[in-house]
Scaffold this motif. Sequence first.
Motif, short mmCIF file in Angstrom:
data_model
loop_
_atom_site.label_atom_id
_atom_site.label_comp_id
_atom_site.label_asym_id
_atom_site.label_seq_id
_atom_site.Cartn_x
_atom_site.Cartn_y
_atom_site.Cartn_z
N LYS A 653 43.01 41.61 44.05
CA LYS A 653 41.81 41.38 43.25
C LYS A 653 40.93 40.38 43.99
O LYS A 653 41.40 39.33 44.41
N THR A 654 39.69 40.75 44.13
CA THR A 654 38.73 39.89 44.84
C THR A 654 37.75 39.33 43.83
O THR A 654 36.96 40.07 43.23
N TRP A 655 37.82 38.02 43.63
CA TRP A 655 37.01 37.38 42.59
C TRP A 655 35.66 36.97 43.13
O TRP A 655 35.54 36.42 44.23
N ALA A 656 34.63 37.23 42.34
CA ALA A 656 33.27 36.82 42.69
C ALA A 656 32.72 35.95 41.57
O ALA A 656 32.98 36.21 40.39
N ALA A 657 31.96 34.94 41.94
CA ALA A 657 31.29 34.09 40.94
C ALA A 657 29.92 34.69 40.63
O ALA A 657 29.36 35.44 41.42
#
Length: 891
Positions: A653-657
Motif C-alpha cells: 500500500k502506497t500512502w499519499a497525503a
Amino acid sequence: MQQNTELTAILMPDCSIQLEWTPLAAGSAGHKQHTLSLQNEIHARYVDEPEGWLFFLGFCAKSTPLSPSLTFWRTFSSLFINKLKLTPGLEELRADAAVSLAGEERAQLLETAPLMPGGEYLTTETLAELWDALHETFYRKIEGFAGPVADFFKEYSPDVHLAGRIYFHLVENKDHEAPFAFLATYSTRLNEEGESRHLPLKYALEEYKDDNGKLLKLLVTVDDAAQKSELVAGLRDSGELFYPLAWSSKEAFAFLREIPVYEESGILCRIPNWWKKKSAGIGIRVSIGEKPPSMVGMDALLDFSPRLMIGDMEITEEEARRLLNESEGLAFLKNKWVAVDPEKLRQTLEAFDKAGQLITDAGITLLDAMRFAMNPRKLLGGADADISGISHGEWLQTVFARLRRPATIGTVKTTGQFKAKLRPYQQDGLNWLFYLHNMKLGGCLADDMGLGKTVQVLAFLDALKAEGKKAGPSLLIIPASLLANWTSEIETFAPGLSFFAAHPDFHRPGSVPALSSEQLAGLDLVITTYALAQRYEWLQQHLWNYLILDEAQAIKNPGTKQTRVVKNLAAGNRIVMTGTPVENRLSDLWSLFDFVNPGLLGNAREFSGFAKGLADNPNGYAGLRRVVSPFILRRLKSDKSIISDLPDKVEAKTWAAMSKKQTVLYSEVIASIRETLAHAEGMQRKGLILSALIKFKQLCNHPSQYLGLDHFAEQESGKFQRLREICETIHDKRERVLVFTQFKEMTGPLSRFLATIFNREGLVLHGSVPVGKRKALVESFQGREYVPFFVLSLKAGGVGLNLTAASHVIHFDRWWNPAVENQATDRAFRIGQQKNVMVHKFLTKGTIEEKIDQLLAAKAKLSDEIVTASGENWLTEMSNEELFELFTLNI
C-alpha cells in the motif's frame, strides 16, 4: 548531437545494452569534434544494427574519449576482438572460431567497471551472456562474408592485423651469461585432422626457397612489426630472426616491453607466466587492522604494516636498494625474475619510507585506512609507487566480512511490541544496521524498491529501544509525500515507538510547537521533511541519537541549502535509505557518503580530483568500491537468495497525503452530500452515494480531475508526488511499469506527467483505442526498445493483454473490487514472467480510500462474496451514519 550531451551505455534488467543521449555533468567541458563524430557513428550503428553495434565498438579507437560507461563496453568488446584476431588459423576456422573470457579477466572487468547506469546488473553471468552475443554477431557476419577474414576485419578498421603464422618464443635459460633464449617459429598449414605443427623459422627458408611470394606473405606480420620496432627490424635485416638466440636479461627486457607491438602486428608471443601476470615488479603491500582497537568508530586507531613485495613474496628494504644500485631491466632475486624500472623503484622506496613514518604507537585511524584503500598514492604523498595490495588484518577482515555478509551476524531481537514478521533477508538487514551501530559506523540501506526498507529501519529503532539505553530520540527526515506512509507503517508495525511528526498537517491550527528537551527525552523518534528541517531551529539545535534520511538522493547536490542544513545536523550516527542504485552516479556518491561517514571519500575538491583521474586509471573504481561497499546494503529482487524469500507478487500500500487544495474541496463535497442525503430515498439515494464516491475518487487523484480542468499541477496532488518518487526509481533501474486508472480522462494527464519523469513517451490504452491498434501497443511495450510506462484504463487494460515486460504495477485509484484489481495486475504477472512483480496500491491518507481499504481487509468474507459480485453497489446499502463515517476526512 550537441556538445553538452554524451552517449551513455545503459545496462538493462534483461542484460541488453541501450544507448541514450544524456546531459554532460554541470561544469564539464564540451566534447571535441573527434569524440562527437565517434559518438554519432556509434549511435548510427546502434540504430541501424541493434544486434551488431557492440561488435563494432570493439574496433573504435581507444584514444578517443567516450563516456565512462561506453569506455567500459569498448574495453570489453575490444578484448573480444583482440582475442579473436589473435586466434591461430582464423581464416580456416571462420564461424567455428571461439575465444574464451577467462575467470581473472571477468573479475578484472567487474572490479574496474565505472559507476554507471545499470551497473547493479553487471555480473559474471551478464558478461558471459554478452560475450556469447559477440560470438553470435561474428558468426552471423562472417557466414555472410564471401572474402577472406582479413578483409572482413579491414572493413571495420584498416589497422587490425590478424594473427599470422609467426610465433615469438622467449624462455628462461640456466646460462648465467645468457639467461634467456629466443626462437621464432611458424605454424604449418592445418592438416585433414585440423592440426598444425610449429617449426623453427629457418625451415621456412627451405620450404619456400622456390616461392619468394609465399615467403614474403608468411613474413608480412614481421615486416609490419619491424616498422614499429628497431629490435625486430634488426633481427630481420641481420637474418638472426631465423635462428635460436641466447639473450642477456637486458635484451630480454627490451623484447618483453614490446610484446603489445608484436601482437598488434599479428605475431603470437609465448612468454613466461611471471611477466603475463604482471607480478614481476616490486610494490608495496599494506596490512591494516590485525588487532582489535581500543575503541570503535571512524576514529578507531588500527595497527599498520607496510611491506615490500615481489608478487606474493616479501623482500627486505636492503634487497630492494641493492636492486636499485645494481640492476636495470630484469634482475634475478630469490629464484624469481624481477622487472626493475629504476625510477619506479626509487619512487616505491620513497613511498615505503613515508608509509613507515605513519607507523607510530598510535597507529592509523580507520578513516585514514579506508581512504588509503581508495587512493594509496594520495596518502603516501602522491608518490608514483606500485601499491600491490591493501590487505585487512584479522580483526578488520572480520568486521568487513560481516558487513558484506549480514547473514553471518548474530540475530538482533526486537521488543514484544514490534508487530512485523521479518523475512530472513530483512532480519539480515536489521542485524547489519545493528552491527554498524555497535561499530559506530554510518550506513546506507539501499534495498530494491519493495523489499521493505521502512520496516527494517523501524525494526532497528525498536531494537535500539530494546537495548534499554536512554540515548534520546532519533530524527527521521523524509519527503513530505512520505509522511502518510511512515506514520501508517509505524502505527501498523511499531506501535511501541513514541513519535512526533514535526509537520503542520499533524497539528492544529497548522503550526508545529517547538519541543523542549524534556519533551524530546520522552520520544523515540521525530519525523520531519527536508523543507521543514531548514525552517525549525529547535530541530537544528538538538543532538540526535540517529539522523535517518529516506529518499536520500535529496542530498545528492552538495551545493544546495537543503543539503548543507541536513549535513550540519548533529547526531551520534547516521543512516540513509534509498531505492535508487547509489553506485550508478559518481557525482551523487560523494555527497551521500559525506553525510553517512564524513571524510571517508575526502572533501569535495579531493574527490573531484580523484574522479577526473579515473579516465586514465580505471583501477581507481576498484579502490572506490572497496571503500564504500561495506557501508552499503543493497539486495535486488532479482537476487537468487532474495527471490526464494519473496512471493511472486509483492503487494504494498502506497500512502499519499492530501494537498491543501484537495483538503478544501474534499470538505466541500462532504458538506454537500451530507445535506442532500438527509432528504434522499431509494434510487435517488443510491445515485447520490455512487456520485459522491466518484467525486471523492476524483479528488483523491487530482483536484483538476474533479473540477474538469486541463492543468494537472504536481504539487496539488499527493498521488502525483508519490508517483514521481516511485517512477524516478523505476527509471533509474530502467524497469517498466503499468499504471492503471478506472478513469479514461486520467490516462492523458498521467501519461503527460510520466513522460516528464522518464524523459520519453510511453503508451496509453483506454476504451476508445481501436481493437486493431492494441496488438501494436502490446508489441511495442514488450519489444526491445525501452518503453518505460503503459497507462491503461482498468476495464480496457484489465483483460486479454500480455504485458510481462513490466516489473511494476501501479493502481493509481482503487476499484474496491479485489477481483478486478487482481485481474489487471495479472497483465504483468503471468506465466512466462521471469521476474517478481511489485504492485503499488495507492491510498490517500485519512480519506474514504483508506477507510474502505481497512473495511475490506477486516471483512475478507465480505470482500470475497459481495464485493466481487456487486462492485461498489454494496456501499449504497450502508446507513447514513456509516456512510458519513466513511466520508469524514481524518487528518
